[in-house]
Motif scaffolding. Structure first.
Motif, mmCIF file in Angstrom:
data_model
loop_
_atom_site.group_PDB
_atom_site.id
_atom_site.type_symbol
_atom_site.label_atom_id
_atom_site.label_comp_id
_atom_site.label_asym_id
_atom_site.label_seq_id
_atom_site.Cartn_x
_atom_site.Cartn_y
_atom_site.Cartn_z
ATOM 1 N N GLY A 1 -72.119 40.237 32.474
ATOM 2 C CA GLY A 1 -71.713 39.117 33.308
ATOM 3 C C GLY A 1 -72.380 39.072 34.672
ATOM 4 N N MET A 2 -71.778 38.267 35.546
ATOM 5 C CA MET A 2 -72.295 38.154 36.922
ATOM 6 C C MET A 2 -71.161 37.950 37.918
ATOM 7 S SD MET A 2 -74.001 34.330 36.875
ATOM 8 C CE MET A 2 -75.015 34.630 35.435
ATOM 9 N N GLY A 3 -69.931 38.324 37.529
ATOM 10 C CA GLY A 3 -68.791 38.170 38.427
ATOM 11 C C GLY A 3 -68.255 36.758 38.430
ATOM 12 N N GLU A 4 -67.462 36.440 39.455
ATOM 13 C CA GLU A 4 -66.919 35.089 39.602
ATOM 14 C C GLU A 4 -68.017 34.169 40.118
ATOM 15 O OE1 GLU A 4 -64.247 33.670 38.763
ATOM 16 O OE2 GLU A 4 -63.038 35.386 38.106
ATOM 17 N N PHE A 5 -68.563 33.367 39.218
ATOM 18 C CA PHE A 5 -69.727 32.557 39.572
ATOM 19 C C PHE A 5 -69.427 31.620 40.740
ATOM 20 C CE2 PHE A 5 -72.667 29.058 39.370
ATOM 21 C CZ PHE A 5 -73.874 29.665 39.076
ATOM 22 N N GLY A 6 -68.296 30.924 40.693
ATOM 23 C CA GLY A 6 -67.980 29.965 41.746
ATOM 24 C C GLY A 6 -67.883 30.610 43.113
ATOM 25 N N ASP A 7 -67.235 31.787 43.189
ATOM 26 C CA ASP A 7 -67.108 32.480 44.473
ATOM 27 C C ASP A 7 -68.469 32.897 45.012
ATOM 28 O OD1 ASP A 7 -64.384 32.243 44.646
ATOM 29 O OD2 ASP A 7 -63.977 34.132 43.627
ATOM 30 N N ARG A 8 -69.327 33.402 44.138
ATOM 31 C CA ARG A 8 -70.643 33.863 44.586
ATOM 32 C C ARG A 8 -71.539 32.678 44.972
ATOM 33 N NH1 ARG A 8 -73.393 38.326 40.931
ATOM 34 N NH2 ARG A 8 -74.523 38.592 42.898
ATOM 35 N N TYR A 9 -71.425 31.575 44.241
ATOM 36 C CA TYR A 9 -72.294 30.429 44.514
ATOM 37 C C TYR A 9 -71.868 29.697 45.780
ATOM 38 C CZ TYR A 9 -75.267 26.384 43.558
ATOM 39 O OH TYR A 9 -76.226 25.401 43.640
ATOM 40 N N PHE A 10 -70.565 29.489 45.944
ATOM 41 C CA PHE A 10 -70.076 28.719 47.084
ATOM 42 C C PHE A 10 -69.701 29.604 48.274
ATOM 43 C CE2 PHE A 10 -69.090 25.928 43.404
ATOM 44 C CZ PHE A 10 -69.900 24.860 43.755
ATOM 45 N N GLY A 11 -69.841 30.937 48.100
ATOM 46 C CA GLY A 11 -69.605 31.841 49.219
ATOM 47 C C GLY A 11 -68.148 32.019 49.576
ATOM 48 N N THR A 12 -67.285 32.000 48.568
ATOM 49 C CA THR A 12 -65.857 32.169 48.816
ATOM 50 C C THR A 12 -65.329 33.334 47.993
ATOM 51 O OG1 THR A 12 -65.303 30.630 47.035
ATOM 52 C CG2 THR A 12 -65.510 29.722 49.259
ATOM 53 N N ASP A 13 -64.269 33.962 48.472
ATOM 54 C CA ASP A 13 -63.529 34.952 47.690
ATOM 55 C C ASP A 13 -62.094 34.944 48.191
ATOM 56 O OD1 ASP A 13 -63.354 36.585 50.040
ATOM 57 O OD2 ASP A 13 -65.329 37.427 49.567
ATOM 58 N N ASP A 14 -61.258 35.746 47.573
ATOM 59 C CA ASP A 14 -59.832 35.716 47.908
ATOM 60 C C ASP A 14 -59.565 36.082 49.360
ATOM 61 O OD1 ASP A 14 -59.302 34.954 45.355
ATOM 62 O OD2 ASP A 14 -58.870 36.972 44.619
ATOM 63 N N ASP A 15 -60.419 36.967 49.919
ATOM 64 C CA ASP A 15 -60.191 37.400 51.299
ATOM 65 C C ASP A 15 -60.492 36.304 52.308
ATOM 66 O OD1 ASP A 15 -59.480 39.880 50.365
ATOM 67 O OD2 ASP A 15 -61.515 40.701 50.534
ATOM 68 N N ASP A 16 -61.343 35.345 51.873
ATOM 69 C CA ASP A 16 -61.737 34.287 52.805
ATOM 70 C C ASP A 16 -60.771 33.099 52.793
ATOM 71 O OD1 ASP A 16 -63.971 35.730 53.490
ATOM 72 O OD2 ASP A 16 -65.201 34.822 51.922
ATOM 73 N N LEU A 17 -59.923 33.041 51.756
ATOM 74 C CA LEU A 17 -59.052 31.891 51.620
ATOM 75 C C LEU A 17 -57.751 32.093 52.392
ATOM 76 C CD1 LEU A 17 -59.513 31.191 47.799
ATOM 77 C CD2 LEU A 17 -60.697 30.116 49.706
ATOM 78 N N GLN A 18 -57.312 31.071 53.069
ATOM 79 C CA GLN A 18 -56.058 31.120 53.804
ATOM 80 C C GLN A 18 -55.168 29.961 53.364
ATOM 81 O OE1 GLN A 18 -56.909 31.049 57.965
ATOM 82 N NE2 GLN A 18 -57.852 33.063 57.993
#
Length: 312
Positions: free
Chosen positions: A289-306
């Motif tokens: 695989g390549m991980g969570e594609f959307g997070d890697r492409y759009f530069g977001t992850d759970d730590d960045d979301l508020q």
């Protein structure tokens, strides 16, 4: 005849092997062996074997002793067989031909240390290749045009009744490549909520062209994992009146489990992918695989979301 190999061995080595075999294993006199070789064997080789060398894809010097060349070919064949076994089972599955460029781009976007900028750059390149390949499966009509020299060129006219549908949000990463290939194309959206560990799917939102039933549809989602999301999206398109044979599902990587699910459920839907991975882990993630594609492409992850509370 996918791979034509010519095993090239020096003439003196070939003669030595023949002498040893015929004298030891067949008990022939060395004079008889040499006479047969000069009258028949060598001339047959020159007339029928040597001319085929120019048609070979690969020439192995030093014959069977060239272990490096043989190991490379064996590994290449194993890779090809692993990628295309499913294509033999499902005629509606298409894996774009692998090259060192494609393998190199996959290496970069799968690397956890790759920066967001590089991930997006090489993911976009791969997506463009997949989109171009998918467009090649659309129907066409023959068309003649007059060139600037006044000559007639017989070509083809593209299918014009076309639209894209992206599965939010990862599928939206493929929209720019589709727009670059198809000027002014309409693109619809489908949002499907994943419940638990991908055991259930819930349709949350859909916005599709009103005349979608009259169009060929390119369904966009970069990862085909369990196939549950794809089945939900394809089922919606069919309920909207889109013929199953008019749907082409485009993705970057596919898990065999997802391929089985989609191809068995919709045998007339075409799947176009750039690589088939090993499978799924216990968390239903594609591996390697390549991980969570959307997070890697759009530069977001759970730590960045508020979570922002609604205004009073």
């Amino acid at each position: 005849m996918n791979m034509k190999i010519f095993v090239d061995t020096d003439a003196d080595v070939r003669l030595a092997i023949r002498i040893r075999r015929d004298t030891v294993e067949k008990g022939r006199d060395i004079g008889v062996v040499l006479d047969q070789y000069s009258k028949f064997v060598k001339s047959a080789f020159d007339d029928f074997i040597l001319p085929t060398k120019k048609y070979a894809d690969i020439i192995i010097p030093r014959g069977g002793d060239n272990h490096v060349a043989i190991d490379l070919i064996v590994q290449h064949i194993r890779t090809k067989l692993g990628q295309h076994d499913l294509c033999k089972i499902y005629p509606n599955l298409y894996v774009i031909q692998s090259t060192f460029q494609i393998r190199g781009m996959h290496t970069l976007i799968r690397d956890s240390q790759t920066t967001k900028h590089d991930f997006v750059f090489y993911a976009d390149r791969l997506i463009r290749l997949v989109v171009e390949h998918g467009l090649g499966h659309l129907p066409f009509t023959e068309k003649q045009v007059i060139t600037p020299t006044g000559s007639v060129y017989t070509g083809v006219d593209f299918c014009k009744r076309l639209c894209g549908v992206s599965v939010i949000r990862s599928g939206e990463s493929m929209e720019n490549a589709l727009r670059a290939c198809c000027k002014g194309i309409k693109i619809g959206k489908i949002l499907i909520h994943r419940e638990g560990e991908d055991n259930g799917q819930q349709l949350i939102y859909e916005k599709l062209p009103q005349d979608i039933s009259e169009r060929h549809v390119l369904l966009l989602d970069p990862i085909l994992g369990t196939g549950n999301t794809a089945v939900k999206a394809i089922s919606l398109l069919i309920r909207k009146g889109v013929p199953e044979s008019n749907i082409i599902f485009l993705n970057l990587i596919s898990a065999p489990q997802g391929v089985h699910v989609v191809c068995k459920s919709f045998p007339r839907v075409k799947i176009v992918t750039s690589e088939i991975d090993i499978g799924l882990n216990e968390g239903f993630r594609v591996i390697p695989g390549m991980g969570e594609f959307g997070d890697r492409y759009f530069g977001t992850d759970d730590d960045d979301l508020q979570v922002v509370p609604p205004s009073q």
